[in-house]
Design a protein around this motif. Structure first.
Motif, PDB file in Angstrom:
ATOM      1  N   ALA A 463       0.823  -1.209   0.000  1.00 18.20           N
ATOM      2  CA  ALA A 463       0.000   0.000   0.000  1.00 18.20           C
ATOM      3  C   ALA A 463       0.855   1.256   0.000  1.00 18.20           C
ATOM      4  CB  ALA A 463      -0.928   0.003   1.210  1.00 18.20           C
ATOM      5  N   HIS A 464       2.037   1.186   0.600  1.00 12.97           N
ATOM      6  CA  HIS A 464       2.924   2.338   0.660  1.00 12.97           C
ATOM      7  C   HIS A 464       3.289   2.816  -0.741  1.00 12.97           C
ATOM      8  CE1 HIS A 464       6.576   4.673   1.875  1.00 12.97           C
ATOM      9  NE2 HIS A 464       5.797   4.944   2.918  1.00 12.97           N
ATOM     10  N   ASP A 465       3.422   1.891  -1.677  1.00  7.61           N
ATOM     11  CA  ASP A 465       3.696   2.256  -3.070  1.00  7.61           C
ATOM     12  C   ASP A 465       2.429   2.738  -3.773  1.00  7.61           C
ATOM     13  OD1 ASP A 465       6.395   1.631  -2.897  1.00  7.61           O
ATOM     14  OD2 ASP A 465       6.062  -0.460  -3.463  1.00  7.61           O
ATOM     15  N   VAL A 466       1.309   2.066  -3.505  1.00  7.85           N
ATOM     16  CA  VAL A 466       0.057   2.415  -4.185  1.00  7.85           C
ATOM     17  C   VAL A 466      -0.355   3.848  -3.866  1.00  7.85           C
ATOM     18  CG1 VAL A 466      -2.409   1.906  -4.365  1.00  7.85           C
ATOM     19  CG2 VAL A 466      -0.747   0.025  -4.276  1.00  7.85           C
ATOM     20  N   VAL A 467      -0.295   4.222  -2.596  1.00  7.05           N
ATOM     21  CA  VAL A 467      -0.829   5.532  -2.191  1.00  7.05           C
ATOM     22  C   VAL A 467       0.067   6.687  -2.620  1.00  7.05           C
ATOM     23  CG1 VAL A 467      -2.066   4.519  -0.244  1.00  7.05           C
ATOM     24  CG2 VAL A 467       0.216   5.515   0.120  1.00  7.05           C
ATOM     25  N   ALA A 468       1.262   6.400  -3.105  1.00  8.26           N
ATOM     26  CA  ALA A 468       2.108   7.459  -3.638  1.00  8.26           C
ATOM     27  C   ALA A 468       1.605   7.933  -5.004  1.00  8.26           C
ATOM     28  CB  ALA A 468       3.554   6.988  -3.746  1.00  8.26           C
ATOM     29  N   ASP A 469       0.766   7.114  -5.640  1.00  9.43           N
ATOM     30  CA  ASP A 469       0.134   7.533  -6.887  1.00  9.43           C
ATOM     31  C   ASP A 469      -0.817   8.698  -6.589  1.00  9.43           C
ATOM     32  OD1 ASP A 469      -0.842   6.685  -9.817  1.00  9.43           O
ATOM     33  OD2 ASP A 469      -2.596   7.150  -8.593  1.00  9.43           O
ATOM     34  N   VAL A 470      -0.748   9.752  -7.416  1.00  8.55           N
ATOM     35  CA  VAL A 470      -1.499  10.968  -7.102  1.00  8.55           C
ATOM     36  C   VAL A 470      -3.011  10.741  -7.051  1.00  8.55           C
ATOM     37  CG1 VAL A 470       0.245  12.605  -7.895  1.00  8.55           C
ATOM     38  CG2 VAL A 470      -1.395  11.646  -9.549  1.00  8.55           C
TER      39      VAL A 470
END
Length: 698
Positions: A463-470
């Protein structure tokens, strides 16, 4: 009978164009046909204010019909045949305009370099002969609060004594620190509403284009947006670079001899870094850098103007300080700033009532767009824009901030956003910038998203990578109350925009699916089309849900819902699976919402054309006057809205998503700046309808 309002003053330099523009904005919100009349004009060039009004408000009036006569003609006529004959001619020309319009805005004389005796009395007499309401404007630039108040009282008494129907008084260009005191004391001492507008330096600052025109400069580099930047200050370069760079100020025009390559490159490099963004560079002494340096300059700060004049720095400085900023078609940002200033400090509802503006029975595209801006401003909301480096989004943000429509959050790498904004000459001081990659919210959002998607195997690490998407980051801001709504899609696909909303925000209670509508602004009305963007082939139950959602959206935006469930047949004339689906959906709408007017199946022509409706469905409460048109599938809806948009010249606002618990809206990847502005305003209005507690600060 045509009504009119006469905007006049007592002397030059009152910045009256701001009030004239504001009054025009006010009138076009309510009246379909607004005309303009300027009794006297200098005739030494085009009427730049009228050109702006004609362009901005899509006026069809010819420039020739606007002007009564030139000042020279008026002076000659008055000298030869007297004031009565002059007034008679101007009244005749005013009525020639008034015959064609519901309301006329009269632009009073400018008190600048004329030979007419007692210009104030002439304005007063013309206003009386036109039977016009009068708005008196007084300039307060570089005056004390006491002298401004005295001049304003004298101006009111002068026009009132001459028999004018003075409905409001505006004191303009006041020192910001004096604004509230002046407004309060005038309101207590005069019997009409008094509005006080502070001085805004960006309005008096000339654009680079206006400087180029005034000085006859040659443009070596720069695009249209760069030439539209305001020159808020002038910095004259003569020192060495380490001393020169700290002297740069935001929005300054750098003036330097053309052979000082170090200062040219240094100023543009500082601009590119956003520290600070400059308006441009003006080169003197007819010296120009070589092609290599110009190429480097173009790469350092794309679009930033570099212009050249033959004179030296001293005579150029004298010319520069004489250039005044003007509202004109080539300076749209000034117009947005002026309107924002007017709407913040003038009680628009009160003034509308004072000048007796009755709302037209027609709703034009411009009226609908005005209503969006007015309503979104009425209860300020915060909207997040994930595509923070996209040019159209930044230009839309510029308009929204200048018009004070809502609070904005832009997502993306902060340095990249600031650099792109600097290249475009856009001030983002009032916007919040957040980089999802480095924001402290990223860890919090990762935990929230992992919990929401745990049933799909999502972990905090993933999720840490996913939520970096704007798109995900912006959606989570809305979900957590850090923003009231989100608008995206200028460069992202529809799926990328709405998938996070499906996963995180989810559907509203009572909604089966998420769907969309377009507001189709025709010449004389607004229709609501659903669903033209989301659901490819809804079944009967989903189609009924789309109809009910679309009716609710229509109501929220002032369109009385009369629902047409569209098909290729009307009433009982056809059969087959497609028609049966629409027939069943219509029955479901009636069962679930017996209060709604709905007809179906019905063909498009029978839904909107009263003559066809009388033949095919006589006596129907919807046929011939439908306002909400529900298409049986995405193929039909998407093609129809585009056909109407292109063939009928309709303004299509949307898609507006409906059925979500909190507002998220998608843009077409071909969206224009005005489309983005409209969609953000719609999102803010949707957020106003949400019954939530106070927003949380990011």
């Amino acid at each position: 009978m045509t009504r009119s309002v006469y905007v006049t003053g007592t002397d030059r330099g009152d910045g009256r164009q701001v009030i004239e523009l504001g009054v025009m904005e006010l009138l076009t919100r309510h009246v379909d046909r607004v005309g303009v009349f300027r009794p006297l004009f200098h005739g030494d060039g085009p009427d730049r204010l009228f050109d702006l009004l004609r362009s901005r408000y899509r006026l069809t009036q010819s420039a020739e019909s606007v002007v009564g006569m030139t000042y020279g003609e008026a002076a000659d006529l008055q000298a030869e045949r007297g004031t009565d004959e002059l007034v008679s001619r101007l009244v005749e020309r005013f009525h020639a305009v008034a015959r064609d319009y519901e309301y006329v805005v009269v632009l009073g004389t400018d008190f600048a370099g004329t030979t007419l005796p007692d210009e104030l009395a002439l304005n007063a007499r013309l206003a009386n002969e036109f039977a016009a309401s009068v708005i008196t404007v007084v300039g307060g630039q570089e005056q004390s609060a006491e002298s401004v108040r005295a001049e304003a009282r004298n101006a009111y008494r002068a026009y009132e004594t001459l028999g004018c129907d003075v409905v409001a008084l505006v004191v303009n260009r006041i020192a910001p620190a004096d604004r509230e005191a002046v407004a309060e004391r005038l309101s207590a001492s005069l019997p009409v509403p008094c509005y006080a507008l502070p001085e805004d330096p960006s309005l008096s600052a000339p654009t680079v284009r206006q400087i180029v025109q005034k000085l006859g400069a040659e443009v070596l580099l720069g695009d249209d947006a760069g030439l539209s930047r305001d020159a808020k200050d002038f910095v004259f370069g003569g020192a060495m670079l380490p001393v020169f760079l700290p002297a740069l100020t935001e929005g300054c025009l750098v003036v330097t001899p053309g052979d000082r390559v170090d200062l040219i490159v240094g100023a543009l490099a500082a601009h590119s870094a956003g520290a600070p963004p400059i308006a441009g560079v003006l080169l003197t002494l007819d010296e120009r850098p070589g092609p290599d340096i110009l190429a480097l300059a173009g790469r350092l700060a794309p679009g930033t103007p570099v212009v050249s004049v033959p004179g030296g720095s001293f005579p150029t400085a004298a010319e520069l300080f004489a250039v005044e900023g003007k509202l004109e078609t080539s300076s749209p940002r000034k117009a947005e700033t002026a309107l924002g200033l007017f709407e913040r400090h003038v009680d628009v509802a009160e003034l509308t009532d004072r000048i007796s503006v009755a709302r037209s029975g027609r709703v034009t595209p411009m009226m609908f767009e005005h209503e969006l801006i007015e309503r979104s401003r009425s209860a300020r909301r915060r909207v997040v824009l994930p595509e923070g480096t996209e040019e159209r989004v930044l230009r839309a943000a510029d308009v929204l901030l200048r018009r004070d429509v809502c609070d904005l959050i832009l997502l993306g790498e902060e340095e990249a956003i600031r650099k792109r904004a600097a290249e475009l000459g856009i001030d983002l001081a009032d916007a919040q910038l957040i980089d999802p990659q480095t924001s402290p919210l990223r860890d919090r959002f990762a935990e929230i998203y992992a919990k929401v998607r745990a049933h799909k195997g999502m972990t905090v690490e993933l999720a840490h990578d996913v939520v970096a998407d704007v798109s995900y980051f912006g959606t989570l801001m809305v979900q957590e109350g850090l923003a009231d709504g989100m608008v995206s899609g200028a460069v992202h696909s529809t799926a990328a925009t709405i998938r996070p909303a499906f996963e995180i925000i989810k559907t509203a209670p009572g909604a089966q699916i998420v769907s969309s509508v377009f507001f189709m602004c025709l010449a004389d009305r607004v229709l609501v089309y659903g669903d033209c963007a989301v659901n490819p082939d809804p079944n009967a139950e989903q189609l009924a849900d789309i109809a009910i959602q679309s009716a609710a959206t229509a109501t929220q935006f002032g369109v009385e819902p009369r629902i047409a469930m569209l098909s290729y047949s009307t009433g009982t004339s056809g059969s087959g699976a497609d028609v049966d689906k629409v027939r069943k959906a219509t029955e479901l709408v009636r069962e679930r919402r017996p209060d709604l007017l709905v007809e179906g199946p019905i063909q498009y022509d029978a839904a909107v054309d009263p003559a066809v409706a009388q033949t095919k469905l006589p006596g129907s409460e919807v046929a011939g006057k439908a306002t909400v048109l529900v298409f049986p599938d995405l193929n039909t809806g998407n093609n129809t809205y585009k056909a109407v948009q292109r063939s009928a010249g309709a303004v299509a606002v949307g898609p507006v998503l409906q059925g979500l618990r909190k507002p998220v809206n998608d843009l077409s990847r071909g969206a224009l700046v005005q489309d983005i502005v409209n969609t953000v305003a719609i999102t803010a209005i949707q957020a106003q309808g949400e019954q939530r507690g106070e927003r949380t600060e990011p």
